[in-house]
Design a protein around this motif. Structure first.
Motif, mmCIF file in Angstrom:
data_model
loop_
_atom_site.group_PDB
_atom_site.id
_atom_site.type_symbol
_atom_site.label_atom_id
_atom_site.label_comp_id
_atom_site.label_asym_id
_atom_site.label_seq_id
_atom_site.Cartn_x
_atom_site.Cartn_y
_atom_site.Cartn_z
ATOM 1 N N UNK A 1 0.818 -1.215 0.000
ATOM 2 C CA UNK A 1 0.000 0.000 0.000
ATOM 3 C C UNK A 1 0.860 1.277 0.000
ATOM 4 N N UNK A 2 2.124 1.139 -0.443
ATOM 5 C CA UNK A 2 2.987 2.298 -0.720
ATOM 6 C C UNK A 2 3.156 3.202 0.494
ATOM 7 N N UNK A 3 3.426 2.620 1.631
ATOM 8 C CA UNK A 3 3.689 3.387 2.844
ATOM 9 C C UNK A 3 5.053 4.073 2.732
ATOM 10 N N UNK A 4 5.110 5.373 2.964
ATOM 11 C CA UNK A 4 6.359 6.133 2.906
ATOM 12 C C UNK A 4 7.027 6.084 4.285
ATOM 13 N N UNK A 5 7.713 4.986 4.525
ATOM 14 C CA UNK A 5 8.377 4.835 5.817
ATOM 15 C C UNK A 5 9.632 5.683 5.887
ATOM 16 N N UNK A 6 9.935 6.257 7.061
ATOM 17 C CA UNK A 6 11.109 7.133 7.170
ATOM 18 C C UNK A 6 12.412 6.341 7.069
ATOM 19 N N UNK A 7 13.344 6.842 6.247
ATOM 20 C CA UNK A 7 14.684 6.282 6.158
ATOM 21 C C UNK A 7 15.677 7.190 6.876
ATOM 22 N N UNK A 8 15.535 8.511 6.672
ATOM 23 C CA UNK A 8 16.289 9.472 7.462
ATOM 24 C C UNK A 8 15.559 10.810 7.414
ATOM 25 N N UNK A 9 15.962 11.725 8.306
ATOM 26 C CA UNK A 9 15.374 13.055 8.387
ATOM 27 C C UNK A 9 16.454 14.094 8.163
ATOM 28 N N UNK A 10 16.058 15.252 7.609
ATOM 29 C CA UNK A 10 17.000 16.349 7.395
ATOM 30 C C UNK A 10 16.249 17.673 7.469
ATOM 31 N N UNK A 11 16.985 18.723 7.885
ATOM 32 C CA UNK A 11 16.401 20.059 7.928
ATOM 33 C C UNK A 11 16.345 20.652 6.528
ATOM 34 N N UNK A 12 15.275 21.356 6.242
ATOM 35 C CA UNK A 12 15.120 22.015 4.944
ATOM 36 C C UNK A 12 14.565 23.404 5.176
ATOM 37 N N UNK A 13 15.201 24.387 4.582
ATOM 38 C CA UNK A 13 14.778 25.773 4.730
ATOM 39 C C UNK A 13 13.932 26.188 3.540
ATOM 40 N N UNK A 14 12.782 26.740 3.847
ATOM 41 C CA UNK A 14 11.872 27.205 2.801
ATOM 42 C C UNK A 14 11.807 28.734 2.827
ATOM 43 N N UNK A 15 11.904 29.332 1.657
ATOM 44 C CA UNK A 15 11.826 30.783 1.554
ATOM 45 C C UNK A 15 10.404 31.266 1.866
ATOM 46 N N UNK A 16 10.315 32.494 2.321
ATOM 47 C CA UNK A 16 9.010 33.065 2.617
ATOM 48 C C UNK A 16 8.193 33.290 1.364
ATOM 49 N N UNK A 17 6.899 33.454 1.551
ATOM 50 C CA UNK A 17 6.008 33.645 0.403
ATOM 51 C C UNK A 17 6.250 34.979 -0.287
#
Length: 816
Positions: free
Chosen positions: A772-788
């Motif tokens: 059922x295509x579960x997106x299981x976590x492999x690793x985590x990382x910080x990601x910065x998103x620019x403001x709108x």
């Protein structure tokens, strides 16, 4: 220090040999139990008197011995899961040899076989606990990642065994690390059981005869690890006719051949497997390259075994395994002035075992083994730069070779003694010479004029003697008691340590018993790992004057139930419920920021020792496990549940406070089902659930605001915190492993289509990993998103990365 070991061994030998004399009114029936049609020895066959608790089981080589009051005749029953039971009338007034052949059970007759199981040694009647065996036939029917059947991934589905990262074969048993598992194949230790960076194991199921996992209550014959024993035995080879099987899958193919060398006397087995990822990727790599380039990865493994039967008293076996993983890349530009580069990562195992079985008498069986095991890991990097200096060409060379590994040469001698139906005694000794190479460096740099060769080899000796007895004092009690004495020698450091073991079962009523066990274990080898996922960069190192042996004490208790009542929905099933508590001392881990690669300043590299990079600590693990299992019938499989807690504590990690290791999981569930829809169609499925891993991730990020005044830019301090240097950010991680990943769950499904041809049988298998295509976590990382908007502040989020979505696969398998 050697005299106590030898004295104890000969004392046990003398005492047991002296008691081997049978009274005149008792006789012994003994022999071998083999598979009909192949003459393969069968392990763990139950031999008993129907309607009584008198009986025994065959050992690793199919031998049994049963001493009974002399009489005109007696009926003996032989039964084994997956085989048709046999009853034989024996006439004897003196010692008798009786060899039996069992016919493999067919699907249409398995209901009848299940009905005859009442005479077998049930789980509730065995003294042993925390022990699981999985039939190889079941392993081959369970859906697998990319169609590659994997023994270790099936063991991950058992209670008490935690999984590593997504898709990996990592084994974490009752709070222990991967180095605390004793993985043995034909008496030889396998130190790195991984292919493809942990996604597959080195064990080819086509070459295996049996697999057994022991998580606690360890018999005294096992030693050297804290958490588990995974014992595998290779097939001996068909002594009657040539037989083969194999398969073609998406990433690998395999072929196994076995047959007689001298019919009825000797046989051979050869099993090989190889991936072809490198072959498939080669055209794509060449198309993208401007010169001659090649890169790729592949692994291969080879199992081989021969044996010879010299008669009733002597048999010889020679077996081995050899496997390699190779990851490589090289580029050779066509220009005269250019840089030629090549790099690679190689690792592999090699084992060899020579065994001699000898039967001293109807009651005393021996096995002597000479064992070799070798694990090697190598990184290499070569660069050749050609430059023009006037009319001449000058070449500069840089070469780096980094090797590590462990090599064992061992001798093992075991005796099985059967004085009477109430006692089954084992005793013996083992000594192993280890050669560790945690760091071997060869460096050549013509430009910097550096040339260096360093080999850091460590030789140690590990030995042990043991004695154990499986005792049935009466109809209710079953006891396995034993004692092991281990000795470790390294230069001026000697450790002599006792290891008592005890397991007992009390039969409360038919098919229901209470069990308890205690085991003290010592471990003299250690695995240094940054990641804990079993990468080849993990280093095996020994106990030294600075690093003490690991030690654990484990107690366990629970009950076992066999369901045998006719008409019951659960008939043919077994239920075990266990609780355990384990303490661990002197476990080791890398210090913060340390690495396996002991390469530093050339002038000071000789001063770097691996002990400088580690810290020792302690651990605790406790929990409860439930297993409901069914091994035979049209529907088979198991349901497992684990509730557990594991904590570690190191003085130099996490400010000396306790923390949960990465693979601590509070809840773990596995459901496995196999259904023989018809003789031609087999359905199978698995579902797993596990609490998320414990990870260390940034909890906050600090950075100076634009035009913010800084009190002292030279040292990087500013009001409110510390910045490594002005203009960069710093992360606050908080306590070690204080973040819990999302829960892991996945469903796999498989279907097999069988068809028998005139001379062979073929099977098409289709399976889906992560249905059922579960997106299981492999690793985590910080990601910065620019403001709108340009003036809006940016935001930082924690992003989850997954590696395996739904993965369909197919394979073609055949037998002849």
């Amino acid at each position: 220090m050697k005299h106590p070991l030898l004295s104890l061994f000969f004392l046990v030998w003398y005492g047991l040999s002296a008691s081997a004399q049978s009274p005149a009114n008792r006789s012994t029936v003994s022999g071998y139990v083999r598979e009909k049609g192949s003459q393969e020895a069968l392990i763990g066959v139950n031999v008993y008197l129907p309607g009584t608790s008198t009986g025994t089981t065959t050992n690793t080589y199919g031998f049994y011995s049963l001493t009974l009051p002399a009489q005109d005749s007696v009926v003996l029953a032989f039964s084994f899961v997956g085989y048709e039971s046999v009853q034989q009338t024996v006439f004897f007034q003196r010692n008798t040899e009786l060899n039996i052949q069992l016919m493999p059970g067919r699907m249409l007759s398995e209901v009848t076989v299940t009905g005859n199981r009442s005479g077998e040694e049930k789980v509730s009647e065995s003294a042993r606990m925390s022990t699981i065996d999985v039939p190889i036939d079941q392993i081959k029917k369970i859906p697998a990642f990319l169609g590659e059947k994997d023994v270790l991934k099936v063991l991950q589905l058992m209670p008490g065994v935690q999984k590593g990262s997504e898709g990996s074969t990592g084994i974490y048993v009752r709070g222990g690390g991967p180095d605390q598992n004793l993985v043995v194949m034909d008496d030889a230790v396998v130190y790195n059981a991984n292919h493809l960076f942990g996604f597959f194991s080195v064990f080819n199921g086509d070459a295996l005869k049996s697999v057994e996992l022991i998580k606690g209550g360890f018999p005294a014959r096992y030693g050297g690890r804290l958490s588990s024993v995974i014992e595998m035995n290779m097939k001996e080879g068909n002594k009657e006719k040539l037989h083969g099987e194999g398969g073609i899958g998406l990433i690998a193919s395999r072929l196994t051949l076995e047959g007689p060398i001298q019919k009825g006397k000797s046989s051979f087995l050869v099993s090989a497997r190889r991936t072809y990822l490198d072959v498939l990727a080669r055209p794509l790599i060449r198309a993208e390259s401007k010169g001659e380039a090649m890169a790729g990865y592949y692994f291969y493994d080879l199992n081989a075994k021969v044996n010879y039967d010299f008669g009733r008293k002597d048999k010889v076996y020679l077996s081995g395994y050899f496997g390699r993983d190779r990851f490589f890349a090289r580029e050779t530009p066509k220009k005269e002035v250019s840089d030629k580069t090549s790099a690679g990562l190689f690792w592999g195992n090699g084992t060899g075992t020579l065994r001699w079985n000898h039967l001293f008498s109807e009651k005393l069986f021996s096995n002597a083994s000479l064992i070799f095991s070798n694990y090697t890991f190598q990184i290499f990097s070569d660069q050749e730069s050609t430059r023009r200096n006037g009319n001449a060409l000058e070449t500069e060379t840089y070469q780096l070779r980094y090797n590590s590994g462990i090599r064992d040469v061992a001798f093992k001698y075991d005796l099985d003694f059967y004085p009477n139906p109430r006692h089954s005694v084992r005793f013996g000794l083992q000594t192993t010479n280890h050669k560790f190479t945690p760091s071997a460096i060869v460096l050549k740099d013509t430009e910097a004029e550096q040339f260096r060769t360093e080999v850091d080899a460590i030789r140690v000796q590990e030995s042990g003697v043991y004695a154990e007895d499986t005792w049935k004092p009466n109809e209710r009690w079953r006891v396995n008691g034993g004692f092991r004495l281990s000795l470790f020698q390294h230069k001026a450091v000697n450790y002599l340590r006792p290891e008592p073991r005890l397991s007992a079962a009390f039969v409360l009523k038919p098919d229901f018993s209470f069990k308890a066990s205690y085991a003290l274990m010592n471990q003299y080898v250690h695995l240094l790992s940054n990641t804990g996922i079993g990468l080849p960069t993990d280093l095996w190192v020994p106990t030294t004057d600075r690093i003490k042996p690991q030690q654990s004490e484990q107690i366990a208790a629970g009950f076992a139930k066999d369901f045998t009542k006719a008409g019951s929905l659960f008939r043919g099933m077994t239920l075990t419920v266990e609780g355990y508590y384990k303490t661990m001392k002197n476990i080791i881990n890398y210090r913060e920021g340390a690495s396996f690669l002991l390469i530093g300043n050339p002038e000071s590299a000789n001063e770097v020792r691996w002990e400088d990079n580690v810290t020792a600590g302690k651990g605790w693990s406790y929990g409860a496990e439930v297993l409901l299992q069914k091994k035979v019938g049209r529907f088979s499989g198991w349901l497992g549940y684990t509730l557990s807690w594991t904590q570690w504590q190191f003085p130099e990690l996490n400010f000396g406070k306790k923390f949960f290791p990465r693979y601590d999981r509070r809840h773990d569930i596995s459901v496995v089902g196999i259904y023989e829809l018809s003789p031609r169609i087999t359905l199978s499925g698995t579902w797993v659930y596990g609490t998320g891993n414990a990870l260390t991730v940034p909890l906050a990020e600090y950075s100076p605001r634009p035009h913010q005044p800084v009190n002292n830019p030279s040292n990087g301090y500013y009001p409110g915190g510390f910045i490594p240097f002005f203009g960069q950010t710093a992360n606050d991680y908080g306590p070690k492993n204080s973040f819990r990943a999302e829960p892991y769950h996945r469903m796999d499904f498989g279907i097999q289509f069988h068809k028998k041809k005139r001379h062979h049988e073929r099977t098409w298998e289709f399976s889906v990993y992560n249905l059922y295509n579960r997106r299981n976590p492999f690793f985590y990382a910080l990601q910065t998103k620019a403001g709108e908007t340009p003036t809006a502040p940016s935001t930082t989020v924690l992003k989850r990365y997954s590696v395996f979505p739904v993965v369909p696969s197919f394979s073609y398998n055949f037998k002849f």
